[in-house]
Design a protein around this motif. Structure first.
Motif, PDB file in Angstrom:
ATOM      1  N   TYR A 370       0.846  -1.092   0.058  1.00  0.00           N
ATOM      2  CA  TYR A 370      -0.012  -0.139   0.039  1.00  0.00           C
ATOM      3  C   TYR A 370       0.918   1.299  -0.008  1.00  0.00           C
ATOM      4  O   TYR A 370       1.427   1.613   1.037  1.00  0.00           O
ATOM      5  N   ARG A 371       1.180   1.588  -1.335  1.00  0.00           N
ATOM      6  CA  ARG A 371       2.224   2.737  -1.275  1.00  0.00           C
ATOM      7  C   ARG A 371       1.507   4.146  -1.236  1.00  0.00           C
ATOM      8  O   ARG A 371       2.412   5.153  -0.996  1.00  0.00           O
ATOM      9  N   ASP A 372       0.361   4.314  -1.137  1.00  0.00           N
ATOM     10  CA  ASP A 372      -0.326   5.654  -1.130  1.00  0.00           C
ATOM     11  C   ASP A 372      -0.906   6.019   0.478  1.00  0.00           C
ATOM     12  O   ASP A 372      -1.919   6.516   0.474  1.00  0.00           O
ATOM     13  N   LEU A 373      -0.318   5.216   1.425  1.00  0.00           N
ATOM     14  CA  LEU A 373      -0.973   5.509   2.785  1.00  0.00           C
ATOM     15  C   LEU A 373      -0.882   6.790   3.072  1.00  0.00           C
ATOM     16  O   LEU A 373       0.231   7.574   2.978  1.00  0.00           O
ATOM     17  N   SER A 374      -1.958   7.403   3.907  1.00  0.00           N
ATOM     18  CA  SER A 374      -1.713   8.773   4.289  1.00  0.00           C
ATOM     19  C   SER A 374      -0.367   8.524   5.881  1.00  0.00           C
ATOM     20  O   SER A 374      -0.531   7.413   6.251  1.00  0.00           O
ATOM     21  N   ASN A 375      -0.134   9.781   6.265  1.00  0.00           N
ATOM     22  CA  ASN A 375       0.742   9.612   7.544  1.00  0.00           C
ATOM     23  C   ASN A 375      -0.004   9.200   8.673  1.00  0.00           C
ATOM     24  O   ASN A 375       0.399   8.123   9.416  1.00  0.00           O
ATOM     25  N   ARG A 376      -1.385   9.394   8.709  1.00  0.00           N
ATOM     26  CA  ARG A 376      -2.040   9.162   9.828  1.00  0.00           C
ATOM     27  C   ARG A 376      -2.417   7.532   9.764  1.00  0.00           C
ATOM     28  O   ARG A 376      -2.387   6.877  10.857  1.00  0.00           O
ATOM     29  N   ALA A 377      -2.681   6.997   8.542  1.00  0.00           N
ATOM     30  CA  ALA A 377      -2.916   5.661   8.363  1.00  0.00           C
ATOM     31  C   ALA A 377      -1.529   4.895   8.765  1.00  0.00           C
ATOM     32  O   ALA A 377      -1.808   3.645   9.403  1.00  0.00           O
ATOM     33  N   ALA A 378      -0.529   5.199   8.184  1.00  0.00           N
ATOM     34  CA  ALA A 378       0.687   4.627   8.515  1.00  0.00           C
ATOM     35  C   ALA A 378       1.223   4.678   9.951  1.00  0.00           C
ATOM     36  O   ALA A 378       1.831   3.506  10.573  1.00  0.00           O
ATOM     37  N   ASN A 379       0.938   5.739  10.681  1.00  0.00           N
ATOM     38  CA  ASN A 379       1.165   5.813  11.920  1.00  0.00           C
ATOM     39  C   ASN A 379       0.160   4.669  12.805  1.00  0.00           C
ATOM     40  O   ASN A 379       0.830   3.979  13.813  1.00  0.00           O
ATOM     41  N   TRP A 380      -1.029   4.596  12.379  1.00  0.00           N
ATOM     42  CA  TRP A 380      -1.869   3.581  13.327  1.00  0.00           C
ATOM     43  C   TRP A 380      -1.658   2.241  12.983  1.00  0.00           C
ATOM     44  O   TRP A 380      -1.716   1.490  13.886  1.00  0.00           O
ATOM     45  N   ILE A 381      -1.211   2.012  11.776  1.00  0.00           N
ATOM     46  CA  ILE A 381      -0.613   0.618  11.082  1.00  0.00           C
ATOM     47  C   ILE A 381       0.448   0.164  12.075  1.00  0.00           C
ATOM     48  O   ILE A 381       0.725  -0.801  12.538  1.00  0.00           O
ATOM     49  N   SER A 382       1.429   0.885  12.145  1.00  0.00           N
ATOM     50  CA  SER A 382       2.474   0.816  13.045  1.00  0.00           C
ATOM     51  C   SER A 382       2.266   0.569  14.452  1.00  0.00           C
ATOM     52  O   SER A 382       2.788  -0.457  15.104  1.00  0.00           O
ATOM     53  N   LYS A 383       1.352   1.196  14.896  1.00  0.00           N
ATOM     54  CA  LYS A 383       0.981   0.877  16.340  1.00  0.00           C
ATOM     55  C   LYS A 383       0.664  -0.365  16.513  1.00  0.00           C
ATOM     56  O   LYS A 383       0.629  -0.968  17.365  1.00  0.00           O
ATOM     57  N   ALA A 384      -0.351  -0.734  15.542  1.00  0.00           N
ATOM     58  CA  ALA A 384      -1.097  -2.041  15.543  1.00  0.00           C
ATOM     59  C   ALA A 384      -0.175  -3.040  15.405  1.00  0.00           C
ATOM     60  O   ALA A 384      -0.350  -4.051  16.248  1.00  0.00           O
ATOM     61  N   LEU A 385       0.878  -2.891  14.596  1.00  0.00           N
ATOM     62  CA  LEU A 385       1.857  -4.035  14.582  1.00  0.00           C
ATOM     63  C   LEU A 385       2.649  -4.191  15.828  1.00  0.00           C
ATOM     64  O   LEU A 385       2.892  -5.203  16.421  1.00  0.00           O
ATOM     65  N   CYS A 386       2.941  -2.941  16.705  1.00  0.00           N
ATOM     66  CA  CYS A 386       3.440  -3.115  17.951  1.00  0.00           C
ATOM     67  C   CYS A 386       2.742  -3.987  18.791  1.00  0.00           C
ATOM     68  O   CYS A 386       3.015  -4.759  19.572  1.00  0.00           O
TER      69      CYS A 386
END
Length: 566
Positions: A370-386
């Protein structure tokens, strides 16, 4: 005077303070950085960290509870030769700072495995990432289990309840605060580790009759025979296994490991990153010295009555917490300080692992799909991965209870996975002729060899004539040996040496510190041989241009982000 194995209110207060402060740091950075909601800020701290906290973080992460609990026990049983790891640490930090760090830092990449795609292809990157994920989850399981065992031994707390408490706290502050929370929490936990060790050293030396008594008793008991230059690779700890084998093992952990490199590239300049590594070396020496001296003091204290042989503890890794409760039991709060010391190492290691796992998964899989993720979406995905990896690392601790001694188990895991990975990166960085077929073939050969010897050694433990545990005495005990005492241990060892085929007493009996070297040599040798047979690397101009464009885009994005912060 209180009963052995129970906490008082002061102990609970000191121990709880560790969790409260660690969680508080996560909350602080979650609030402080809430306006900078991007995956780069969360995963690499905006690349604005300074060398001091990063150095403390590196030391705390890799000097985990495995060192706090396992290393003194190892010295107690096998002697002070463990201190030679200091030689390995020196080589490792120098090679990381001068050889590997510049490549990763100057490229502007976030995941170390991104380099492998630029150098070889995406398949190699994905394979390396998957190996790293498996290796880190396995290792973290051992690291979580060790202090939980200590807490269970000294307080009677439920073993698995302790494990889940550790996982929940680590996941909490990792998910809230990202890398900055991890680094600053590690710095705090490093201080707790040093204070905990110093408490044990001061009181332990006093109870053992002073430093002169410790030195004399350890020398008489054979614990001071540090330099053994036997070149036999089957010997567990010699100068060569600890220095050479230790260098390969720890270089796989430091030189190309995402957890280390991620914190180095979070520094504001390459100079800060290099200084962080060298300052970290000083920290490694200090913790190593404390662990070795603690083991010698513990041996002196129990030189006439070994608790393990006498059945007072069920495993060697329980010796250190048992010793702490005996010498500090009359001082409310101090046993809690030691357990906090052990848990500090665990929290820092687990947090760094969770953050690194989230980073490589996001960079190597999510962002590629998913190359077009917004900064907000990327941040939430990173937190979910944690959160996901926090759960995975915590549950993996269940398997660690079957892995034997925690020092050997932890370093064996790193050796089996880290050696081939070190070989793969070395093929790319040090041998420009290596082609794609050589990289893939070399990695397969290296992984096969290291897992063959590592798994074989787990099934067929090395006989005592190779491991050479030193003598432990129960002559001064004022109670009878239990059925689980030393006599039974001796029978078990001799039983291991009977009915074994030749591989068990040769290949499988190799020192666990050589697993990484086996994987490294197998990967590099096979990679170069396959390259020689199939033709040197002939990277097309188009591929080279694409790689250069990718790095330029990376650097441009980094400069844009920095300007936004300013």
């Amino acid at each position: 005077m209180r009963t052995m194995g129970t906490f008082q209110v002061g102990d609970y207060a000191v121990f709880a303070a560790l969790f409260v402060v660690s969680s508080g740091i996560g909350v602080f950075f979650a609030i402080k950085e809430r306006k900078k909601a991007s995956s780069k800020e969360f995963l690499v701290g905006g690349r604005q960290m300074s060398c001091g906290p990063v150095a403390l973080s590196l030391t705390a992460s890799f000097m985990s509870a495995v060192t706090v609990i396992g290393a003194p026990s190892d010295v107690y049983r096998y002697g002070a030769s463990y201190v030679i790891f200091g030689v390995a640490y020196t080589f490792v930090v120098f090679l990381t700072a001068e050889l590997f760090l510049p490549v990763f830092y100057r490229s502007g990449i976030t995941s170390t495995y991104e380099y492998l795609e630029l150098r070889f292809c995406k398949l190699v990157r994905v394979a390396a990432t998957l190996i790293y994920i498996i290796q880190t989850i396995l290792y973290t399981g051992v690291v979580v289990y060790a202090p939980a065992l200590a807490l269970n031994q000294v307080t009677g707390f439920d073993l698995w309840g302790s494990i889940f408490a550790t996982g929940i706290v680590c996941t909490f502050y990792c998910t809230l605060g990202g890398l900055k929370a991890v680094v600053w929490t590690d710095a705090f936990q490093m201080v707790v580790m040093v204070v905990g060790f110093l408490t044990v050293l001061i009181q332990g030396a006093s109870r053992a009759g002073g430093i002169e008594s410790v030195w004399s008793t350890a020398h008489t008991g054979g614990r001071m025979d540090v330099f053994d230059f036997d070149v036999n690779p089957l010997r567990r700890h010699t100068f060569w296994t600890l220095s050479v084998g230790g260098t390969f093992t720890w270089l796989g952990i430091y030189g190309v490991n995402q957890s280390t490199i991620q914190r180095c590239i979070s520094c504001k300049t390459e100079g800060h990153a290099r200084w962080a590594l060298y300052l970290n070396l000083l920290g490694l020496w200090i913790i190593l010295f404390c662990a070795v001296v603690s083991g010698l003091i513990m041996y002196t204290f129990y030189s006439r009555c070994d608790p393990w042989s006498a059945g007072s503890v069920s495993a060697p890794d329980q010796l250190m917490p048992y010793f702490v409760m005996e010498i500090l039991g009359a001082f409310p709060g101090l046993p809690g300080l030691f357990v906090a010391c052990a848990f500090s190492g665990t929290l820092s290691t687990v947090a760094a692992s969770i953050n690194a796992l989230a980073t490589v998964t996001y960079e190597d899989f999510v962002s590629q799909c998913y190359r077009d993720l917004s900064n907000r979406a990327a941040n939430w995905i990173s937190k979910a991965l944690c959160v996901v990896f926090g759960v995975a690392c915590t549950t993996m601790a269940v398997a660690a209870s079957y892995m034997g001694g925690i020092v050997q188990a932890a370093l064996s895991i790193h050796g089996m996975c880290g050696g081939p990975m070190l070989g793969l990166f070395s093929l790319g960085i040090l041998f420009p002729v290596t082609n794609l077929k050589g990289a893939v073939g070399g990695l397969i050969v290296g992984i096969t060899l290291s897992f063959w010897v590592g798994v074989g050694a787990f099934i067929y433990p090395a006989p005592s004539n190779n491991t050479r545990p030193l003598e432990l005495s129960t002559a001064g005990c004022n109670f009878n040996l239990t059925a689980d005492g030393s006599n039974q241990t001796s029978v078990s060892v001799s039983a291991l040496t009977s009915d074994r085929y030749w591989l068990a007493d040769s290949w499988y009996s190799m020192s666990y510190l050589y697993y990484s070297a086996v994987g490294f040599i197998g990967t590099v040798a096979a990679g170069l041989l396959i390259t020689l047979l199939t033709g040197e690397s002939n990277i097309s101009l188009a591929h080279t241009d694409n790689s250069l464009k990718h790095l330029i885009n990376k650097q441009s994005s980094r400069l844009t982000y920095t300007n936004e912060l300013i």
